[in-house]
Design an enzyme around this catalytic site. Structure first.
Site, short mmCIF file in Angstrom:
data_model
loop_
_atom_site.label_atom_id
_atom_site.label_comp_id
_atom_site.label_asym_id
_atom_site.label_seq_id
_atom_site.Cartn_x
_atom_site.Cartn_y
_atom_site.Cartn_z
N LYS A 113 0.83 -1.22 0.00
CA LYS A 113 0.00 0.00 0.00
C LYS A 113 0.86 1.26 0.00
CE LYS A 113 -4.26 -2.10 1.28
NZ LYS A 113 -3.77 -3.49 1.49
C1 LIG Z 1 -4.39 -4.59 0.84
C2 LIG Z 1 -3.61 -5.85 0.76
C3 LIG Z 1 -3.95 -6.88 -0.15
C4 LIG Z 1 -5.17 -6.80 -1.05
O1 LIG Z 1 -5.04 -5.81 -2.06
P1 LIG Z 1 -6.33 -5.30 -2.86
O2 LIG Z 1 -5.87 -4.13 -3.62
O3 LIG Z 1 -7.34 -4.93 -1.80
O4 LIG Z 1 -6.81 -6.42 -3.71
C5 LIG Z 1 -3.14 -8.01 -0.21
N1 LIG Z 1 -2.08 -8.15 0.60
C6 LIG Z 1 -1.73 -7.20 1.51
C7 LIG Z 1 -0.55 -7.43 2.40
C8 LIG Z 1 -2.48 -6.01 1.61
O5 LIG Z 1 -2.13 -5.07 2.51
#
Ligand SMILES: *Cc1c(COP(=O)(O)O)cnc(C)c1O
Length: 472
Positions: A113
């Protein structure tokens, strides 16, 4: 480049106008009016670029109301070696057998993120300054998104962050990560309650339109288009690192929850990036795997949503999915509206007649990974390669396996580092995951957090007293 709504009810708007908004006024999501394409020659000319330079090229195709020079300044500030630990920003880590990890978790919160949030922090500050406006970001977190937002927005002019978290219910590491931030514009509020109660307080306050406009309340949720746009960049980066010439195909495997990460892959493919397959991995919460298998989209209730050992993928509905459905339905807003009408009335919609297109036209395949799969994959990858992977990335590696083909590199998106989920690593291997050097002393730093009852009025009062108080 203008943006419209997936439900057809929004006048075309520029990037900076949709940047600070959540849903479109008609309840839909903002999408580009047309998808820019990148020719094979242009793609080849990008091979020598740094990550920040590549981000400038890709993002300038989606952002035409910020000058190129300014955009370059923002991408260089967002994607620097200081923030991401090395000049590579996103390293490719080969696991052997044609599979590599695309290292998206080298940022300050050790999860992918950061890739989008670091750009969002820069562009929020820029657009707010240009407009002479301020914004107070209000959110609730159980760990991941909240910390990425705080690290991206700390010290930024014009923005304050009010982040609610469930008191005593986050890991020591997550608490240390968020609560040690001492920046005046970051407000951690620990609520006596569970995550859903924090979320309810946010909903109550964001639903109070008078309060919301008076105090310039905003959000940084997963449907923000700028986050998707910033994520498109690393699909191009991964392709450029894994290939040596034009037209070579690459597959990507993506641990998925809200469909934000893999949606960026869908856009990269639509732009002309030679992507063979987009492999969507879910955990036991397999709403999306079910859709790609059956054509029926059937979100779950909170009670039907499992708490798993890949918790960032524990979703009941996939908030970005509507943008893909819009393409699947030939960008026909009437048909999108009908689907979401059916969701509201029957709790599902059925696109099984389009199932042949999922893979043939869009490259999508999907699979499920369970707790046992996760543990087994973490152990197997460590034994075979010496590399430790986190539980979410393990879901990606497991689901990718049957789709690995000779001559087509399989890039599994590494969505977090194992140190973030040490309990599961210990369960899989018998040993905790080592903490990165830079974070060893985090637990010893002083923490700054305000503890409150689970009470909308108390939170509201705190925000009124502290909104806009760090606009230096
Ligand atoms: C947010 C997240 C995901 C999922 O990503 P999306 O964009 O919601 O599909 C997968 N793995 C981790 C570690 C995350 O923080």
């Amino acid at each position: 480049m203008k943006y419209r709504s997936t439900r057809g009810g929004m006048a075309p708007q520029a990037f900076s106008d949709i940047l600070l908004e959540g849903l479109a006024p008609d309840g839909g999501l903002a999408v580009p009016e047309s998808v820019p394409t990148v020719s094979a020659e242009t793609l080849e000319s990008w091979r020598g670029l740094s990550y920040a330079e590549l981000a400038t090229e890709v993002l300038s195709l989606f952002i035409d109301d910020i000058s190129r020079a300014d955009l370059a300044r923002l991408t260089h500030a967002a994607y620097s070696a200081e923030v991401f630990g090395s000049e590579a920003i996103v390293p490719l880590k080969p696991l052997g057998g044609g599979v590599s990890l695309l290292g998206l978790s080298e940022g300050p919160t050790l999860a992918f993120k950061d890739m989008a949030m670091q750009f969002l922090g820069q562009v929020f500050e820029y657009v707010l300054a240009r407009r002479g406006a301020t914004l107070n970001i209000l959110g609730a977190t159980s760990g991941d998104t909240g910390s990425a937002a705080e690290y991206a927005l700390r010290g930024k002019r014009g923005v304050s962050v009010f982040m609610l978290s469930p008191h005593g219910r986050m890991s020591d590491f997550q608490r240390a990560q968020m609560y040690t931030l001492q920046d005046a514009n970051i407000h951690n509020i620990a609520v006596h309650g569970v995550f859903d109660e924090c979320q309810d307080i946010v909903k109550a306050l964001a639903g109070d339109l008078d309060f919301k406009s008076r105090h310039h309340i905003g959000a940084v949720n997963s449907i923000n288009w700028a986050r998707i746009a910033a994520q498109i960049v690393y699909y191009f980066w991964g392709w450029l690192r894994a290939t040596s010439g034009p037209g070579q195909e690459v597959s990507f495997a993506v641990p998925s929850g809200n469909f934000g990460n893999i949606l960026a892959g869908h856009f990269a493919r639509q732009m002309g990036l030679p992507v063979r397959r987009l492999v969507l991995a879910t955990n036991e919460n397999n709403v999306l795997e079910e859709f790609f298998r059956t054509g029926v989209y059937r979100p779950r209730s909170a009670a039907q949503t499992h708490a798993t050992s890949s918790p960032s993928m524990d979703i009941s509905r996939a908030s970005n999915f509507e943008r893909f459905v819009f393409d699947l339905l030939g960008q026909d807003a009437d048909r999108v509206r009908a689907c979401w009408q059916s969701l509201a009335e029957k709790g599902e919609f059925d696109l099984s007649e389009l199932r042949p297109q999922f893979e043939a036209r869009y490259g999508f395949v999907a699979g499920v990974s369970t707790h046992e799969d996760r543990l087994r994959t973490i152990r197997a990858v460590r034994d075979d390669t010496g590399v430790l992977i986190d539980p979410h990335t393990a879901d990606g590696v497991k689901v990718a396996a049957p789709y690995v083909e000779d001559g087509v590199p399989m890039l599994v998106l590494e969505t977090a580092l194992p140190a973030k989920f040490s309990d599961t690593i210990r369960e899989a291997t018998g040993l905790p995951a080592p903490l990165p050097e830079a974070l060893r002393d985090l637990g010893k730093l002083p923490q700054r957090v305000t503890v409150m009852d689970c009470d909308v009025a108390q939170v509201r009062d705190y925000i009124v007293r502290h909104a806009d108080d760090a606009q230096g």
